[in-house]
Design an enzyme around this catalytic site. Structure first.
Site, short mmCIF file in Angstrom:
data_model
loop_
_atom_site.label_atom_id
_atom_site.label_comp_id
_atom_site.label_asym_id
_atom_site.label_seq_id
_atom_site.Cartn_x
_atom_site.Cartn_y
_atom_site.Cartn_z
N ASN A 10 0.86 -1.18 0.00
CA ASN A 10 0.00 0.00 0.00
C ASN A 10 0.90 1.24 0.00
O ASN A 10 1.66 1.46 0.95
CB ASN A 10 -0.89 -0.06 1.25
CG ASN A 10 -1.82 1.11 1.34
OD1 ASN A 10 -1.44 2.23 1.02
ND2 ASN A 10 -3.04 0.89 1.80
N HIS A 46 -5.70 3.76 -1.84
CA HIS A 46 -7.02 4.10 -1.30
C HIS A 46 -7.35 5.53 -1.71
O HIS A 46 -6.71 6.47 -1.24
CB HIS A 46 -6.96 3.96 0.24
CG HIS A 46 -8.28 4.14 0.91
ND1 HIS A 46 -8.45 3.95 2.27
CD2 HIS A 46 -9.51 4.49 0.45
CE1 HIS A 46 -9.71 4.17 2.59
NE2 HIS A 46 -10.37 4.51 1.51
N ARG A 48 -9.45 8.13 -1.00
CA ARG A 48 -10.42 8.50 0.05
C ARG A 48 -11.23 9.70 -0.41
O ARG A 48 -10.77 10.50 -1.23
CB ARG A 48 -9.68 8.85 1.35
CG ARG A 48 -9.05 7.67 2.03
CD ARG A 48 -8.47 8.07 3.38
NE ARG A 48 -9.49 8.19 4.38
CZ ARG A 48 -9.72 7.29 5.34
NH1 ARG A 48 -8.96 6.23 5.46
NH2 ARG A 48 -10.68 7.46 6.21
N ARG A 52 -6.88 12.45 1.05
CA ARG A 52 -5.70 12.70 1.87
C ARG A 52 -4.51 11.85 1.43
O ARG A 52 -3.38 12.12 1.78
CB ARG A 52 -5.99 12.46 3.35
CG ARG A 52 -6.12 11.02 3.72
CD ARG A 52 -6.24 10.82 5.21
NE ARG A 52 -7.60 11.02 5.67
CZ ARG A 52 -8.09 10.42 6.75
NH1 ARG A 52 -7.32 9.63 7.47
NH2 ARG A 52 -9.32 10.60 7.13
N GLU A 73 -8.79 0.62 -3.10
CA GLU A 73 -9.67 0.68 -1.92
C GLU A 73 -10.58 1.88 -2.06
O GLU A 73 -10.12 2.96 -2.45
CB GLU A 73 -8.85 0.90 -0.66
CG GLU A 73 -8.19 -0.31 -0.11
CD GLU A 73 -7.51 0.04 1.20
OE1 GLU A 73 -8.07 0.81 2.00
OE2 GLU A 73 -6.42 -0.47 1.41
N THR A 104 -8.40 3.17 8.29
CA THR A 104 -9.60 2.35 8.27
C THR A 104 -9.71 1.59 9.58
O THR A 104 -8.89 0.73 9.87
CB THR A 104 -9.54 1.36 7.08
OG1 THR A 104 -9.03 2.06 5.95
CG2 THR A 104 -10.90 0.79 6.77
N GLU A 154 -10.80 -9.52 2.52
CA GLU A 154 -9.56 -9.25 3.25
C GLU A 154 -9.93 -9.15 4.73
O GLU A 154 -10.79 -8.34 5.10
CB GLU A 154 -8.91 -7.95 2.77
CG GLU A 154 -7.60 -7.69 3.53
CD GLU A 154 -6.85 -6.48 3.02
OE1 GLU A 154 -6.76 -6.29 1.80
OE2 GLU A 154 -6.36 -5.71 3.87
N HIS A 197 -3.64 -5.00 7.45
CA HIS A 197 -3.82 -3.82 8.29
C HIS A 197 -2.93 -3.88 9.52
O HIS A 197 -3.05 -4.80 10.33
CB HIS A 197 -5.27 -3.57 8.73
CG HIS A 197 -5.52 -2.10 8.92
ND1 HIS A 197 -5.09 -1.41 10.00
CD2 HIS A 197 -6.10 -1.19 8.11
CE1 HIS A 197 -5.40 -0.14 9.87
NE2 HIS A 197 -6.02 0.03 8.72
N1 PXP Z 1 -5.88 -3.24 3.88
C1 PXP Z 1 -6.80 -2.27 3.97
C2 PXP Z 1 -8.19 -2.59 3.57
C3 PXP Z 1 -6.47 -0.98 4.42
O1 PXP Z 1 -7.41 -0.03 4.51
C4 PXP Z 1 -5.13 -0.70 4.72
C5 PXP Z 1 -4.74 0.68 5.12
O2 PXP Z 1 -5.04 1.57 4.12
C6 PXP Z 1 -4.20 -1.74 4.60
C7 PXP Z 1 -4.60 -3.01 4.21
C8 PXP Z 1 -2.77 -1.53 4.92
O3 PXP Z 1 -2.69 -1.25 6.29
P1 PXP Z 1 -1.36 -0.67 6.88
O4 PXP Z 1 -1.09 0.61 6.16
O5 PXP Z 1 -1.66 -0.49 8.32
O6 PXP Z 1 -0.30 -1.70 6.60
#
Ligand code: PXP
Length: 247
Positions: A10, A46, A48, A52, A73, A104, A154, A197
């Site tokens: 990400n 993502h 948003r 941001r 996302e 999230t 996920e 996450h």
């Molecule tokens: N999966 C999803 C659905 C998320 O929203 C995020 C954060 O944007 C991640 C994975 C990655 O999480 P992290 O940035 O905490 O590794």
């Protein structure tokens, strides 16, 4: 067990740093190129509502930077649906989104949101994207994701990571079991199970060892670590830990 578990990186927080100064640097385009080079298997971004992280104009530039599949996302809104239908990400992932949250915070309530989500899922699938739903490791949510036709779920690993960092070993073990159980059940239902996450070098191994999981999506820790060791090295180390967990 899938021999190799994919790593989706990400890169939102490259854009977050860029946006802090309003200029062009650091550029998520360059991050996308490095993810490819460093052995990442996909990109997660993502878009948003408040923009941001990445912005609309980043989408095509990131697409042009790499051949890697893109996991977009997004919140379940008409605006995002229109964008995703035009952009055609390999995977469109619905996440809950609140303006006031830092990230999230929890999984989608698919069970309650069925009527709202169902037309979005259908249109995106008809348009050629896989549809992923970001949910807690909860069998009720998983069944709802199945009923709505999700291709991927996920599972949110945030609670597991928090419990590990709070040294709540027994509770972390229970949460890990919930993720494992939901991953098995997802496979039985014909859904591809992924997770992500909050994952870090310290917490990725037990999650990567869940044999059913096909992909982990990791962002903040990798980008944070990149400040010290560089993005390529941070990705390679995460990749190494995931491979070691599967060996
Ligand atoms: N999966 C999803 C659905 C998320 O929203 C995020 C954060 O944007 C991640 C994975 C990655 O999480 P992290 O940035 O905490 O590794």
């Amino acid at each position: 067990m899938a021999e190799r578990i994919r790593l989706g990186v990400n890169i939102d927080h490259v854009a977050t740093i860029r946006n802090a100064r309003g200029g062009l640097h650091p550029d998520p385009f360059r991050a996308a190129e490095i993810v490819s080079r460093a052995g990442g298997d996909g990109l997660t971004i993502h878009l948003r509502e408040d923009r941001r992280h990445i912005r609309d104009e980043d989408l095509q530039r990131i697409r042009d930077a790499t051949q890697l599949p893109i996991n977009l996302e997004m919140a379940a809104t008409d605006e995002m649906l229109d964008i995703a239908l035009r952009f055609k990400p390999e995977t469109a992932m619905f996440v809950p989104e609140k303006r006031e949250e830092r990230t999230t915070e929890g999984g989608l309530d698919v069970a309650r949101g069925h009527n709202h989500l169902a037309p979005y899922v259908r249109q995106l699938k008809e348009n050629g994207s896989k549809v992923s739903l970001f949910i807690e490791p909860d069998p009720v949510q998983l069944m709802a994701a199945h009923q709505i036709g999700a291709s991927v779920t996920e599972f949110h690993t945030g609670r597991f990571v928090e419990l590990c960092h709070a040294e709540e070993g027994a509770l972390a073990g229970e949460e890990l079991e919930r993720i494992q159980m939901c991953a098995e059940k997802a496979v039985d239902l014909g859904i591809e199970p992924q997770a992500g996450h909050g994952l870090t070098y310290d917490t990725v191994t037990p999650i990567a060892q869940i044999p059913e999981l096909t992909e982990l999506n990791i962002g903040h820790f990798i980008i944070g670590e990149a400040v010290f060791v560089g993005l390529e090295a941070a990705i390679r180390e995460m990749r190494r830990l995931m491979d070691e967990a599967r060996a």
